[in-house]
Motif scaffolding. Structure first.
Motif, mmCIF file in Angstrom:
data_model
loop_
_atom_site.group_PDB
_atom_site.id
_atom_site.type_symbol
_atom_site.label_atom_id
_atom_site.label_comp_id
_atom_site.label_asym_id
_atom_site.label_seq_id
_atom_site.Cartn_x
_atom_site.Cartn_y
_atom_site.Cartn_z
ATOM 1 N N GLN A 142 0.122 1.884 -12.491
ATOM 2 C CA GLN A 142 -0.247 0.781 -11.601
ATOM 3 C C GLN A 142 0.119 1.182 -10.180
ATOM 4 O O GLN A 142 1.275 1.511 -9.883
ATOM 5 C CB GLN A 142 0.503 -0.499 -11.978
ATOM 6 C CG GLN A 142 0.249 -1.638 -11.003
ATOM 7 C CD GLN A 142 -0.313 -2.867 -11.654
ATOM 8 O OE1 GLN A 142 -0.150 -3.072 -12.844
ATOM 9 N NE2 GLN A 142 -0.990 -3.697 -10.884
ATOM 10 N N PHE A 143 -0.869 1.173 -9.299
ATOM 11 C CA PHE A 143 -0.609 1.471 -7.891
ATOM 12 C C PHE A 143 -0.228 0.198 -7.149
ATOM 13 O O PHE A 143 -0.740 -0.884 -7.441
ATOM 14 C CB PHE A 143 -1.861 2.070 -7.231
ATOM 15 C CG PHE A 143 -2.238 3.425 -7.752
ATOM 16 C CD1 PHE A 143 -1.426 4.525 -7.524
ATOM 17 C CD2 PHE A 143 -3.410 3.606 -8.476
ATOM 18 C CE1 PHE A 143 -1.780 5.775 -7.992
ATOM 19 C CE2 PHE A 143 -3.773 4.855 -8.945
ATOM 20 C CZ PHE A 143 -2.959 5.950 -8.710
ATOM 21 N N PHE A 144 0.697 0.341 -6.178
ATOM 22 C CA PHE A 144 1.015 -0.803 -5.325
ATOM 23 C C PHE A 144 1.235 -0.304 -3.904
ATOM 24 O O PHE A 144 2.101 0.521 -3.671
ATOM 25 C CB PHE A 144 2.239 -1.554 -5.854
ATOM 26 C CG PHE A 144 3.505 -0.747 -5.925
ATOM 27 C CD1 PHE A 144 4.505 -0.879 -4.962
ATOM 28 C CD2 PHE A 144 3.718 0.153 -6.966
ATOM 29 C CE1 PHE A 144 5.675 -0.136 -5.031
ATOM 30 C CE2 PHE A 144 4.883 0.890 -7.045
ATOM 31 C CZ PHE A 144 5.867 0.748 -6.078
ATOM 32 N N PRO A 145 0.375 -0.728 -2.957
ATOM 33 C CA PRO A 145 -0.805 -1.576 -3.161
ATOM 34 C C PRO A 145 -1.869 -0.842 -3.970
ATOM 35 O O PRO A 145 -1.704 0.321 -4.304
ATOM 36 C CB PRO A 145 -1.279 -1.863 -1.734
ATOM 37 C CG PRO A 145 -0.833 -0.659 -0.958
ATOM 38 C CD PRO A 145 0.497 -0.277 -1.554
ATOM 39 N N ASN A 156 -5.965 -0.863 2.527
ATOM 40 C CA ASN A 156 -5.896 -0.209 3.833
ATOM 41 C C ASN A 156 -4.427 -0.166 4.275
ATOM 42 O O ASN A 156 -3.530 -0.573 3.523
ATOM 43 C CB ASN A 156 -6.765 -0.945 4.857
ATOM 44 C CG ASN A 156 -6.345 -2.405 5.008
ATOM 45 O OD1 ASN A 156 -5.159 -2.719 5.063
ATOM 46 N ND2 ASN A 156 -7.325 -3.306 5.092
ATOM 47 N N LEU A 157 -4.183 0.312 5.461
ATOM 48 C CA LEU A 157 -2.809 0.542 5.899
ATOM 49 C C LEU A 157 -1.977 -0.730 6.005
ATOM 50 O O LEU A 157 -0.754 -0.666 5.988
ATOM 51 C CB LEU A 157 -2.816 1.269 7.245
ATOM 52 C CG LEU A 157 -3.274 2.729 7.215
ATOM 53 C CD1 LEU A 157 -3.323 3.300 8.620
ATOM 54 C CD2 LEU A 157 -2.327 3.561 6.352
ATOM 55 N N LEU A 158 -2.620 -1.872 6.134
ATOM 56 C CA LEU A 158 -1.885 -3.127 6.268
ATOM 57 C C LEU A 158 -1.986 -3.985 5.014
ATOM 58 O O LEU A 158 -1.629 -5.157 5.030
ATOM 59 C CB LEU A 158 -2.393 -3.913 7.483
ATOM 60 C CG LEU A 158 -2.225 -3.214 8.833
ATOM 61 C CD1 LEU A 158 -2.813 -4.080 9.950
ATOM 62 C CD2 LEU A 158 -0.757 -2.925 9.116
ATOM 63 N N GLU A 164 -7.837 11.550 -6.446
ATOM 64 C CA GLU A 164 -8.946 10.919 -5.731
ATOM 65 C C GLU A 164 -8.460 10.209 -4.469
ATOM 66 O O GLU A 164 -9.010 10.370 -3.395
ATOM 67 C CB GLU A 164 -9.656 9.924 -6.651
ATOM 68 C CG GLU A 164 -10.490 10.596 -7.739
ATOM 69 C CD GLU A 164 -10.936 9.598 -8.795
ATOM 70 O OE1 GLU A 164 -10.603 8.394 -8.651
ATOM 71 O OE2 GLU A 164 -11.587 10.020 -9.763
ATOM 72 N N LYS A 165 -7.406 9.392 -4.642
ATOM 73 C CA LYS A 165 -6.881 8.673 -3.483
ATOM 74 C C LYS A 165 -5.584 7.966 -3.863
ATOM 75 O O LYS A 165 -5.575 7.042 -4.654
ATOM 76 C CB LYS A 165 -7.875 7.607 -2.995
ATOM 77 C CG LYS A 165 -7.354 6.779 -1.814
ATOM 78 C CD LYS A 165 -8.375 5.749 -1.386
ATOM 79 C CE LYS A 165 -7.890 4.900 -0.230
ATOM 80 N NZ LYS A 165 -6.755 4.025 -0.592
ATOM 81 N N LEU A 166 -4.499 8.447 -3.288
ATOM 82 C CA LEU A 166 -3.255 7.725 -3.443
ATOM 83 C C LEU A 166 -3.294 6.490 -2.547
ATOM 84 O O LEU A 166 -3.824 6.541 -1.439
ATOM 85 C CB LEU A 166 -2.070 8.606 -3.061
ATOM 86 C CG LEU A 166 -1.675 9.664 -4.100
ATOM 87 C CD1 LEU A 166 -0.596 10.571 -3.526
ATOM 88 C CD2 LEU A 166 -1.198 9.029 -5.381
ATOM 89 N N PRO A 167 -2.747 5.370 -3.003
ATOM 90 C CA PRO A 167 -2.818 4.145 -2.205
ATOM 91 C C PRO A 167 -1.980 4.254 -0.937
ATOM 92 O O PRO A 167 -0.914 4.857 -0.922
ATOM 93 C CB PRO A 167 -2.250 3.088 -3.159
ATOM 94 C CG PRO A 167 -1.384 3.844 -4.095
ATOM 95 C CD PRO A 167 -2.041 5.170 -4.281
ATOM 96 N N LEU A 168 -2.507 3.684 0.147
ATOM 97 C CA LEU A 168 -1.794 3.625 1.411
ATOM 98 C C LEU A 168 -1.664 2.167 1.815
ATOM 99 O O LEU A 168 -2.560 1.363 1.582
ATOM 100 C CB LEU A 168 -2.546 4.397 2.502
ATOM 101 C CG LEU A 168 -2.724 5.907 2.259
ATOM 102 C CD1 LEU A 168 -3.647 6.488 3.316
ATOM 103 C CD2 LEU A 168 -1.383 6.613 2.268
ATOM 104 N N GLY A 169 -0.542 1.830 2.422
ATOM 105 C CA GLY A 169 -0.368 0.458 2.863
ATOM 106 C C GLY A 169 1.086 0.060 2.828
ATOM 107 O O GLY A 169 1.987 0.882 2.977
ATOM 108 N N MET A 170 1.311 -1.212 2.606
ATOM 109 C CA MET A 170 2.649 -1.766 2.576
ATOM 110 C C MET A 170 3.277 -1.534 1.197
ATOM 111 O O MET A 170 2.729 -0.806 0.369
ATOM 112 C CB MET A 170 2.582 -3.253 2.924
ATOM 113 C CG MET A 170 1.854 -3.545 4.225
ATOM 114 S SD MET A 170 2.751 -3.009 5.697
ATOM 115 C CE MET A 170 3.860 -4.391 5.901
ATOM 116 N N SER A 171 4.421 -2.187 0.946
ATOM 117 C CA SER A 171 5.133 -1.988 -0.323
ATOM 118 C C SER A 171 5.380 -3.325 -1.022
ATOM 119 O O SER A 171 6.442 -3.934 -0.852
ATOM 120 C CB SER A 171 6.475 -1.285 -0.065
ATOM 121 O OG SER A 171 6.276 0.005 0.458
#
Length: 253
Positions: free
Chosen positions: A8-11, A16-18, A44-51
Motif C-alpha cells: 500500500q502506497f501512502f500517498p 502530486n507533491l501536495l 513505474e512510479k514511486l508515490p510523491l507527496g505528503m505523509s
C-alpha cells in the motif's frame, strides 16, 4: 514460497507533491505470487507527496484482509521517512490514533514493524514520538537496556542499512517451530530422529537451544530447531523435514 505479499502506497501513486490521498485498499492485495507485480509498481512510479501515516494505518487496521486470517502470521512493515503531516490533528491525537491502530492490529495477531529511512538530522521529536507509539502498541519495540533512549523502531540511514533492516524483520517472522500431525498413539517419543533435507539433525539433550532440535512442549508434539539447523530451515527455498520414531536418537551433548 509460503509468504504472501501486498503493498500500500501512502500517498497513493496518483498523488502530486501536495497530496495526502490514501486508497482504501492496497494497490497490490496480499496474495501469493505478487512479488513481480510489486516491483513493477515501484519501478513505474514511486508515490510523491505528503505523509498520511495516520490514515494508512487506520485503513489497514479497519480492513486487514488476509493479514488477520486465522492460521496465518500477518505482519505490516511501515516504511517512512518520518511521521504524519496530513491528518491536521494535534500531536497528542496523532500519537493516540497511531497507537490505537497498531494495537487494533496486534489484538488480531498482526504485528506492525516500523522502519524509518532517512538521515538523523531530518528527524524531529514529534516524528520520534509518533513512531514510538506504533511499535510500543504493536508489541514490536526493540528495547535495549544499555541504551534506554535509543529508538524502539528500526532506523536505516543508507540503502545497505535498509536492506539489513528488512532482512532482520523477515528473520523475526520466520519460525523454526512446527507441530507434528497424526502421531500414532504407540510412537516412542524417546526414540525420535529428525532429518532436515536428508541429513540427521542431533537431538538437543541438554536443552541449551544453541544447535540441533528439541521438543518445544511437554506433550512432545511441537518441534523446534536451533542454530545452524534453524538457519537452514528458514533460508532454504525448499526444505524437507522428516521425523521418524523407533530408533535411538542421534544426540547432541
Amino acid at each position: 514460497d509460503d509468504v504472501e505479499f501486498g503493498v500500500q502506497f501512502f500517498p497513493n501513486k496518483k498523488a502530486n507533491l501536495l497530496s495526502c490521498d490514501v486508497d482504501t485498499s492496497p494497490e497490490v492485495a496480499v496474495k501469493q505470487g505478487t512479488e513481480i507485480t510489486i516491483m513493477q509498481a515501484m519501478l513505474e512510479k514511486l508515490p510523491l507527496g505528503m505523509s498520511p501515516v495516520v490514515q494508512v494505518l487506520e485503513n489497514v487496521a479497519s480492513n486487514p484482509g488476509r493479514l488477520a486470517d486465522p492460521g496465518g502470521l500477518g505482519a505490516v512493515v511501515l516504511l517512512s521517512d518520518g511521521g504524519d503531516n496530513c491528518s491536521g490533528a494535534m500531536q497528542p491525537e496523532i500519537v493516540q490514533r497511531m497507537g490505537s491502530a497498531a494495537k487494533s492490529l496486534a489484538d488480531r495477531g498482526v504485528k506492525t514493524y516500523v522502519v524509518r529511512y532517512g538521515s538523523e538530522e531530518a528527524k524531529t521529536q514529534a516524528q520520534d514520538e509518533q513512531l514510538r507509539a506504533i511499535v510500543m502498541n504493536a508489541g514490536t519495540a526493540n528495547q535495549n537496556p544499555q541504551l534506554p533512549s535509543a529508538p524502539p523502531y528500526t532506523e536505516a540511514k543508507s540503502e545497505a542499512e535498509l536492506t539489513a533492516a528488512l532482512a532482520a524483520i523477515s528473520d523475526k517472522l520466520a519460525t523454526c517451530s512446527f507441530t507434528l500431525q497424526n502421531i500414532k498413539a504407540d510412537a516412542d517419543k524417546d526414540k525420535t530422529n529428525l532429518y532436515l533435507n536428508g541429513e540427521a539433525i542431533a537431538f538437543d539433550a541438554t536443552r541449551t537451544k544453541s544447535n540441533g532440535w528439541g521438543w518445544a512442549d511437554t506433550a512432545r508434539t511441537n518441534v523446534e530447531l536451533y542454530g545452524d539447523a534453524c538457519t537452514a530451515f528458514k533460508t532454504n527455498r525448499h526444505t524437507s523435514v522428516v521425523v521418524e520414531f523407533g530408533c535411538p536418537p542421534v544426540t547432541l551433548f
